[in-house]
Every structure is written in structure tokens, then in C-alpha cells.
Design an enzyme around this catalytic site. Sequence first.
Site, short mmCIF file in Angstrom:
data_model
loop_
_atom_site.label_atom_id
_atom_site.label_comp_id
_atom_site.label_asym_id
_atom_site.label_seq_id
_atom_site.Cartn_x
_atom_site.Cartn_y
_atom_site.Cartn_z
N GLY A 1 0.56 -1.24 -0.12
CA GLY A 1 -0.01 0.23 0.19
C GLY A 1 0.84 1.30 -0.03
O GLY A 1 0.31 2.42 -0.50
N GLU B 1 4.29 4.18 5.80
CA GLU B 1 3.06 3.22 5.72
C GLU B 1 2.08 4.07 5.00
O GLU B 1 1.91 5.49 5.21
CB GLU B 1 2.72 2.90 7.06
CG GLU B 1 2.86 1.36 7.55
CD GLU B 1 2.22 0.30 6.61
OE1 GLU B 1 1.64 0.85 5.67
OE2 GLU B 1 2.31 -0.80 7.17
N ASP C 1 -4.17 1.64 11.18
CA ASP C 1 -5.36 1.16 11.41
C ASP C 1 -5.48 0.71 12.94
O ASP C 1 -5.58 1.48 13.94
CB ASP C 1 -5.89 0.20 10.36
CG ASP C 1 -7.41 -0.01 10.38
OD1 ASP C 1 -8.24 0.10 11.57
OD2 ASP C 1 -7.89 -0.35 9.19
#
Length: 180
Positions: free
Chosen positions: A44, A99, A103
Amino acid sequence: MLENDIQEILFSEEQLKTRVAEIARQIETDYAGQEIMLISVLRGSFIFMADLCRAIHLPCTLDFMSVSSYGTGTTSSGQVQITKDLSEDITGRNLIVVEDILDSGNTLSYLLNILDHRHPASVRLCALLDKPERRVKPVELHYRGFPIPDAFVVGYGLDYAEKYRNLPYIGILKPEIYGG
Ligand code: PRP
């Protein structure tokens, strides 16, 4: 078209560019006169990493690692496995882990712990997006792009079922796409 699946644009290309530049200036100030090593956690973060590293004007090396975390549905669990390790030795280096999103904190708390055991000089975390209300494990976030609500976001590297990573902005996915 991919765009038709997006309910709302959360951060435009322009907003992302501005924020990435601000983070880069902060990092330059904090590490003035030092060398840093940026570690991208795949997959990601690859676009954020690419933009961030080009905005930082410090001596800098790059490395990549990949982890998989097991969990139910959209929530990661505490069980994390390294699927691609770093290529470089990190002993004595100033690391910044890059990152796309923080979360639950499960992945990053595990990863930061592993990196700590390899004796770097310092470790800091930089995440473009942060969903604080989802946090299960406390993680210290030194550089935060944007806090966001608990919505399903895609684009600028973030996926749903491996798609949408190539959208140049960050958007909220229409709930009917993921059955929400
Ligand atoms: C995302 C993100 C973090 C992790 C954060 O990766 O890049 O690694 O989830 O979630 P957590 O705080 O709940 O642990 P993802 O598993 O979606 O993989 P990807 O980067 O390959 O898309």
C-alpha cells in the site's frame, strides 16, 4: 471506469502533494545533517514512498519489506508474518517506516518491535492516513499525513481486493462495491 466506484474524493492529488511536501520538510528539519533510511511496507505504501522520498532532500537510502497479517474481514489480527524481509542491514541506521495507513496498529506494533531488535540508531513511523478510532494496539506515530474517519478508503496505493491502487487521489469507496 474506476472513478464510478468512488463515492467521494477525500484528498485530491493537490492536497496529497501539499501534505507530502510538508511532511518532507518536517523530516528534513528533524534529521538535518543526518542520513536516513526509509522503509516502505508493501504494498500500500509504494506511491506515498515514491512521492515522499523525492520530496526529501537529505542523504537517504530506501528498502522495502512486505508483511501479511491475518484477520477477519477488514480487521487485521495480532498475527503478522514477514513475507519479504529487508535487503539491507539496519544496525545503527536512522529508520523511518513509511506506511499508507495506520488502522488497528496490529501490523505496525509487530513490525516496529521486530525492527527494534535489530538495533537501529532510531526508528520513527510515518503514515499518510490514520484511523485513530480503530486503534487496538498503541503505536507512536511521528509523522501523520491526515487523520481520517472509519471509512473504506482507496487510491494512492490503497486497495480494495487489489484494485484502485492506481487512482491518483484518495477516495471513499461506494458501499455497494464491497457489500457494505
Ligand atoms: C495495510 C497497511 C498496514 C496495515 C495497517 O496493509 O498498509 O500495513 O494494513 O492495518 P493495521 O493497523 O490494522 O494493522 P494491507 O494489509 O491492506 O496490505 P497492502 O499494503 O498490501 O494493501
